[in-house]
Write an enzyme that holds these catalytic residues in place. Sequence first.
Site: not given
Ligand code: NAP
Length: 461
Positions: A268, A304
């Site tokens: 993205k 999004d």
């Molecule tokens: P990302 O860029 O990889 O960010 C992941 C985030 O989660 C980071 O802030 C990370 O913290 C945190 N995290 C991961 N594991 C953790 C843990 N064990 N304890 C505490 N914090 C943790 O991913 P993203 O694209 O933002 O997506 C995040 C979530 O949103 C996903 O579950 C995704 O499926 C969901 N999402 C949903 C939609 C929808 O349409 N509903 C669309 C997009 C995304 P750190 O910075 O410390 O690593």
Amino acid sequence: MRVVLTGFRGTGKTEAGRLLSRLMGLPFYDTDTCVEEMAGKGIHDIFADDGEEAFRELERSAISALPPGDAVISTGGGAVLDSRNVAALRGKAVVILLHADEKTLEKRITGSGRPRLTDMPLDEEIRHMMEARRPYYLAAADYCVDTASRNVNEVCLHIRRILSEGTILPGRRRESVRFMQDSGIDPLDAREFEEWVLGESGDQLTRFYGIAGFPCTHSRSPHLFNTLFSGLHINSYYARFQSEDFDRLMHIARGMDVRGLSVTIPFKHRVMDFLDFADEHAAAIGAANTVVFCGGSAYGFNTDWIGIREPLSDLHGEGAVVLGAGGAAAAAAYALRSLDMEVTILNRTENRAEVLARRFDCAHGPLEAFDGLSPAVVVNATSIGMHPDTRSPLRKDQLVRGMTVFDLVYTPPDTPLIRIARNAGCRTIPGTEMFARQAAAQFWYFTGIRVPLDTIRRILQ
Ligand code: NAP
């Protein structure tokens, strides 16, 4: 064959439509002429006597009353601003956007006696209207044809060539099929793609869309978009473009002359460098999840944030906490700030929260800081709770009755956080809601058609 020509005024739709209909031996309908016949007076007089709204209503009636079957149809420049017109025009038709640069349009419109649409000087009016209408034009068409560098004969010959040969070279079709077979997606999906590219399911005019990411084997988008395409009689197929190698993926997508891509993890941000144009929201968030291709250019958008903003729009000005500082958190912070909320971003890695907070004028802290805050809205943008993780980012005692808890995680739909929040008396919004809404907005960018949210929810069930 049913061919629809659309585009800004001055792009030559009527002249090209008339000539194309003669070349193809098909009846010709110009929706402006249909409107004039219905009203019994000229467009100029309809605008002057009854106003633009009355004209738009007549235009809608004229479009829905067009005879079905083979024809060449030219539409007025504003027709595709109304999604109902687009849905009526697109079914079982090939829609071609005629476009030209602003200078060419100015030259053609000057002295043409057409009614002006604003009080601005003509060059400014064209720039302003093109800017406002660009996403509508981009969305409504299957193909884009430049009319600035071609005379009307050349435009029609070019359109005829597209209609008889399509725009995908046979070698690129075979290359894309090999790419799919080696990409690690389900062999049944690769087989279905092959059927559309080389087999009986598609033809030379089938337009391709897809999700670009790694991994994207389990995405629900192909099922959703393909169901919508077939229900609306749009000759398009939505595939899975899965690769760790973004340049290779884009090479394949370009070779297939894809019309649109949904972009997901991990591309993205990366895709921003690839775009010729990014809209203000994608630019502010720093990420695009939607790319539309037209006339050799790539246009990027972000839906999004729309999927996060819409279900929270009644909570204008409230205090909010975003958990996480990744891509989804950036879209969430942007969406909440657009609702004038006071936002605090909390993240495991605090300096990532700080960077995001600076960009969107928010407060920040570590996840543990949640206890000192009492927000009206909580958005979980971490991946905690995403299958197979069964944890919740918050405990029940941290949640208060009446709080709105939006978990962006959508696999499973009923996450541990959503269950705990429901038990605590919170208003809960599942991640499936964001998914459905961002997909609805994306389908509009891809086709110009607004699909009811309930239809999308039903398909995703
Ligand atoms: P990302 O860029 O990889 O960010 C992941 C985030 O989660 C980071 O802030 C990370 O913290 C945190 N995290 C991961 N594991 C953790 C843990 N064990 N304890 C505490 N914090 C943790 O991913 P993203 O694209 O933002 O997506 C995040 C979530 O949103 C996903 O579950 C995704 O499926 C969901 N999402 C949903 C939609 C929808 O349409 N509903 C669309 C997009 C995304 P750190 O910075 O410390 O690593």
